[in-house]
Write an enzyme that holds these catalytic residues in place. Structure first.
Site, mmCIF file in Angstrom:
data_model
loop_
_atom_site.group_PDB
_atom_site.id
_atom_site.type_symbol
_atom_site.label_atom_id
_atom_site.label_comp_id
_atom_site.label_asym_id
_atom_site.label_seq_id
_atom_site.Cartn_x
_atom_site.Cartn_y
_atom_site.Cartn_z
ATOM 1 N N ILE A 18 16.111 12.746 14.268
ATOM 2 C CA ILE A 18 15.514 12.803 12.943
ATOM 3 C C ILE A 18 16.580 12.643 11.859
ATOM 4 C CG2 ILE A 18 14.343 14.324 11.299
ATOM 5 C CD1 ILE A 18 12.680 15.374 13.630
ATOM 6 N N ASP A 60 31.094 20.535 12.513
ATOM 7 C CA ASP A 60 30.135 21.470 13.090
ATOM 8 C C ASP A 60 29.724 22.471 12.010
ATOM 9 O OD1 ASP A 60 28.820 23.494 14.489
ATOM 10 O OD2 ASP A 60 30.190 23.409 16.202
ATOM 11 N N VAL A 61 28.447 22.536 11.690
ATOM 12 C CA VAL A 61 27.997 23.413 10.600
ATOM 13 C C VAL A 61 28.173 24.894 10.925
ATOM 14 C CG1 VAL A 61 26.361 21.751 9.663
ATOM 15 C CG2 VAL A 61 25.591 23.409 11.389
ATOM 16 N N TYR A 151 13.721 29.198 20.179
ATOM 17 C CA TYR A 151 13.748 28.084 19.229
ATOM 18 C C TYR A 151 12.713 28.316 18.132
ATOM 19 C CZ TYR A 151 13.252 23.305 17.461
ATOM 20 O OH TYR A 151 13.185 22.186 16.657
ATOM 21 N N LYS A 155 13.288 28.704 13.955
ATOM 22 C CA LYS A 155 12.609 27.852 12.979
ATOM 23 C C LYS A 155 11.703 28.685 12.077
ATOM 24 C CE LYS A 155 14.497 24.009 14.056
ATOM 25 N NZ LYS A 155 15.360 23.319 13.067
ATOM 26 N N THR A 186 13.508 12.734 20.403
ATOM 27 C CA THR A 186 14.916 12.722 20.034
ATOM 28 C C THR A 186 15.718 13.246 21.210
ATOM 29 O OG1 THR A 186 14.972 14.970 19.163
ATOM 30 C CG2 THR A 186 14.316 13.232 17.626
#
Length: 253
Positions: A18, A60-61, A151, A155, A186
């Site tokens: 995405i 890398d965030v 996950y 989110k 993805t």
């Protein structure tokens, strides 16, 4: 709505999936885009395809020094920052007794801590431009899929943060919104334990009948929602669902 052309946008997770679709769409609309991600070779492929309007910066965030470097590069490349698109993230699948603490912590750092810390770092530039932040939620927060609890929880945290941060930052001229995608093929699905790329794609195709529109989506279709939220100057605190009707719980005959 403001024009996306000429604006400066940082897209994390822009080397594939995405994030890469968002970067392509934004460049096509005339934005100057900085893409970041962990895999330098994939970022260079995207930037090479999109030309000088797109700058690739590996990072890398979840790493503070990398966040500072990414933001500095985006400010220099775009002459400021108008929109931060937090598309980077990770996914593990497994039942409650299959996931260990390391995986749980990695998910929270990748999906929640990293994006929010980068957003905080970008605030001075976004205040100056009266810009916006875009997070990514998931249809997993609306429809229960066994094996996806960690996950879905991360989110859900981002979707809740969207409203809280929108109320906090609105008086400062900064908008905060969230895109909630449905099933899009993805690489994250392959990494999440859905098998090889072919097996993961086959399993997602099997979900087509669970969508009101009868098919899974594309990264570029999700990207259109990002363009809207980046331009819509009177929209904040919104979660825009782009899922082909998957959250409705229908089943095509």
């Amino acid at each position: 709505m403001k024009d996306i052309a000429g604006t400066s946008i940082l897209v994390t997770g822009g080397g594939s999936g995405i994030g890469a679709g968002v970067a392509r769409t934004l460049v096509e609309r005339g934005a100057r885009v900085t893409v970041s991600g962990r895999r330098e070779h994939r970022l260079k492929e995207v930037a090479g395809e999109l030309g000088p309007a797109c700058l690739a910066v590996a990072g890398d965030v979840t790493v503070a020094a990398d966040r500072e470097r990414l933001l500095a590069a985006a400010l220099e490349h775009g002459g400021g920052l108008d929109t931060l698109v937090n598309a980077a993230g990770n996914m593990y699948r497994g039942t409650l007794d299959e996931l260990d603490e390391r995986q749980m912590l990695d998910l929270y750092h990748s999906n929640v801590v990293g994006p929010t810390q980068l957003s905080g770092l970008a605030l001075p530039a976004l205040r100056e431009s009266r810009g916006s932040i875009v997070f990514f939620g998931s249809v997993h927060t609306q429809r229960a899929f066994p094996g996806a609890s960690p996950y879905a929880a991360t989110k859900g945290a981002l979707e809740t943060l969207t409203g809280v941060l929108a109320s906090e930052l609105g008086p400062q001229g900064v908008r905060v919104n969230c895109v909630r995608p449905g099933a899009v093929f993805t690489e994250i699905n392959e990494r999440a334990g859905l098998g090889t790329a072919e097996e993961a794609h086959a399993r997602l195709r099997g979900l087509a009948g669970a969508h009101a529109l009868g098919r899974i989506g594309t990264a570029e279709e999700v990207a259109e929602a990002v363009v809207y939220l980046a331009c819509a100057e009177w929209v904040t605190g919104s979660i825009l669902t782009v899922d082909g009707g998957l959250a409705l719980g229908v089943t095509q005959a």
